[in-house]
Design a protein around this motif. Sequence first.
Motif, short mmCIF file in Angstrom:
data_model
loop_
_atom_site.label_atom_id
_atom_site.label_comp_id
_atom_site.label_asym_id
_atom_site.label_seq_id
_atom_site.Cartn_x
_atom_site.Cartn_y
_atom_site.Cartn_z
N GLN A 24 0.84 -1.19 0.00
CA GLN A 24 0.00 0.00 0.00
C GLN A 24 0.87 1.23 0.00
OE1 GLN A 24 -2.68 0.07 3.39
NE2 GLN A 24 -1.13 -0.55 4.77
N PRO A 25 0.37 2.34 -0.46
CA PRO A 25 -0.96 2.58 -1.00
C PRO A 25 -1.10 2.04 -2.42
CG PRO A 25 0.33 4.58 -1.18
CD PRO A 25 1.20 3.56 -0.48
N LEU A 26 -2.34 1.79 -2.80
CA LEU A 26 -2.66 1.34 -4.15
C LEU A 26 -3.85 2.13 -4.69
CD1 LEU A 26 -2.53 -2.55 -3.70
CD2 LEU A 26 -0.86 -1.15 -4.92
N SER A 27 -3.84 2.37 -5.98
CA SER A 27 -4.98 3.02 -6.62
C SER A 27 -6.10 1.98 -6.78
CB SER A 27 -4.59 3.56 -8.00
OG SER A 27 -4.34 2.49 -8.90
N ALA A 28 -7.28 2.45 -7.09
CA ALA A 28 -8.40 1.52 -7.30
C ALA A 28 -8.09 0.58 -8.45
CB ALA A 28 -9.68 2.32 -7.59
N ARG A 29 -7.46 1.07 -9.50
CA ARG A 29 -7.11 0.23 -10.64
C ARG A 29 -6.09 -0.84 -10.23
NH1 ARG A 29 -9.73 -1.00 -14.83
NH2 ARG A 29 -10.26 1.15 -15.17
N GLU A 30 -5.08 -0.45 -9.46
CA GLU A 30 -4.07 -1.41 -8.99
C GLU A 30 -4.70 -2.46 -8.09
OE1 GLU A 30 -0.05 1.34 -8.86
OE2 GLU A 30 -1.55 1.59 -7.27
N LEU A 31 -5.59 -2.02 -7.21
CA LEU A 31 -6.30 -2.97 -6.34
C LEU A 31 -7.13 -3.94 -7.17
CD1 LEU A 31 -7.58 -0.99 -3.24
CD2 LEU A 31 -6.45 -3.20 -3.22
N HIS A 32 -7.84 -3.41 -8.15
CA HIS A 32 -8.66 -4.25 -9.01
C HIS A 32 -7.80 -5.31 -9.70
CE1 HIS A 32 -11.82 -5.57 -11.65
NE2 HIS A 32 -11.01 -5.37 -12.68
N GLN A 33 -6.65 -4.91 -10.21
CA GLN A 33 -5.77 -5.86 -10.89
C GLN A 33 -5.32 -6.99 -9.96
OE1 GLN A 33 -2.77 -3.15 -12.30
NE2 GLN A 33 -3.83 -2.79 -14.24
N ARG A 34 -5.17 -6.70 -8.67
CA ARG A 34 -4.72 -7.71 -7.72
C ARG A 34 -5.84 -8.66 -7.28
NH1 ARG A 34 -1.44 -3.73 -8.06
NH2 ARG A 34 0.75 -3.79 -7.43
N VAL A 35 -7.08 -8.17 -7.22
CA VAL A 35 -8.17 -9.01 -6.73
C VAL A 35 -9.03 -9.62 -7.83
CG1 VAL A 35 -8.29 -7.75 -4.53
CG2 VAL A 35 -9.84 -7.12 -6.40
N GLU A 36 -8.93 -9.11 -9.03
CA GLU A 36 -9.79 -9.60 -10.12
C GLU A 36 -9.63 -11.09 -10.37
OE1 GLU A 36 -11.42 -10.71 -13.79
OE2 GLU A 36 -9.26 -10.59 -13.51
N PRO A 37 -8.40 -11.65 -10.36
CA PRO A 37 -8.30 -13.11 -10.57
C PRO A 37 -9.05 -13.92 -9.50
CG PRO A 37 -6.15 -12.08 -10.84
CD PRO A 37 -7.07 -11.03 -10.29
N GLU A 38 -9.06 -13.41 -8.27
CA GLU A 38 -9.74 -14.11 -7.16
C GLU A 38 -11.25 -13.88 -7.20
OE1 GLU A 38 -9.99 -13.80 -2.28
OE2 GLU A 38 -8.29 -12.90 -3.32
N LEU A 39 -11.66 -12.64 -7.45
CA LEU A 39 -13.07 -12.29 -7.36
C LEU A 39 -13.80 -12.36 -8.69
CD1 LEU A 39 -12.75 -9.29 -4.87
CD2 LEU A 39 -13.40 -11.65 -4.35
N GLY A 40 -13.08 -12.16 -9.78
CA GLY A 40 -13.68 -12.26 -11.10
C GLY A 40 -14.77 -11.24 -11.37
N THR B 286 -15.22 -3.19 -7.88
CA THR B 286 -14.11 -2.84 -6.99
C THR B 286 -14.31 -1.43 -6.45
OG1 THR B 286 -12.57 -4.29 -8.16
CG2 THR B 286 -11.60 -2.54 -6.84
N ARG B 287 -14.65 -0.49 -7.32
CA ARG B 287 -14.88 0.90 -6.90
C ARG B 287 -16.02 0.98 -5.87
NH1 ARG B 287 -11.70 5.17 -8.44
NH2 ARG B 287 -13.58 6.31 -7.95
N LYS B 288 -17.12 0.28 -6.12
CA LYS B 288 -18.27 0.31 -5.21
C LYS B 288 -17.88 -0.27 -3.85
CE LYS B 288 -22.55 1.15 -4.38
NZ LYS B 288 -22.91 2.52 -4.10
N THR B 289 -17.11 -1.36 -3.85
CA THR B 289 -16.67 -1.96 -2.60
C THR B 289 -15.74 -1.01 -1.84
OG1 THR B 289 -16.91 -4.16 -3.54
CG2 THR B 289 -15.55 -3.97 -1.56
N LEU B 290 -14.86 -0.33 -2.55
CA LEU B 290 -13.98 0.65 -1.91
C LEU B 290 -14.77 1.80 -1.30
CD1 LEU B 290 -10.98 0.78 -4.41
CD2 LEU B 290 -10.88 0.13 -1.99
N GLU B 291 -15.81 2.25 -1.99
CA GLU B 291 -16.67 3.31 -1.44
C GLU B 291 -17.32 2.87 -0.14
OE1 GLU B 291 -19.53 4.52 -4.40
OE2 GLU B 291 -17.94 4.94 -5.86
#
Length: 127
Positions: free
Chosen positions: A19-35, A41-46
């Motif tokens: 950390q810190p990570l941007s929303a895009r960077e976070l999305h890239q890290r969790v997308e394989p797991e969450l699909g 990702t943005r809504k969950t961060l909000e």
Amino acid sequence: MSVPSMSELSLLKALWKEQPLSARELHQRVEPELGWSFSSTRKTLERMLEKAMVSQQLRHGVQVYEAQLEKVSTLAAFAHDFGRRVMEMDGPLPANMFTGSKLIDQQELEQLEQMLQDWPDEKEGGQ
């Protein structure tokens, strides 16, 4: 402490690693797991911002996020909730259950074990 949802926990785990990570960077890290989509990702961060699970700052013109929940205490709350609600256990989960985890080191494992052992008893007016 409220226990994060599984998707919130995925985002927190990514932030605890880096950390810190941007929303895009976070999305890239969790997308394989969450699909899921970037908008999810943005809504969950909000939602996590509203719950004070993460903080947001502007760095070099980009909004970045940092975890505001401490890793070991969050994992202890998650494990305690799992033991009580899912496994219907009255006592703490055995610490050896976490041995070999890639998420925590030996010192954090010992801290986690102690937190689970010292967890307030609900019958005595604890959590």
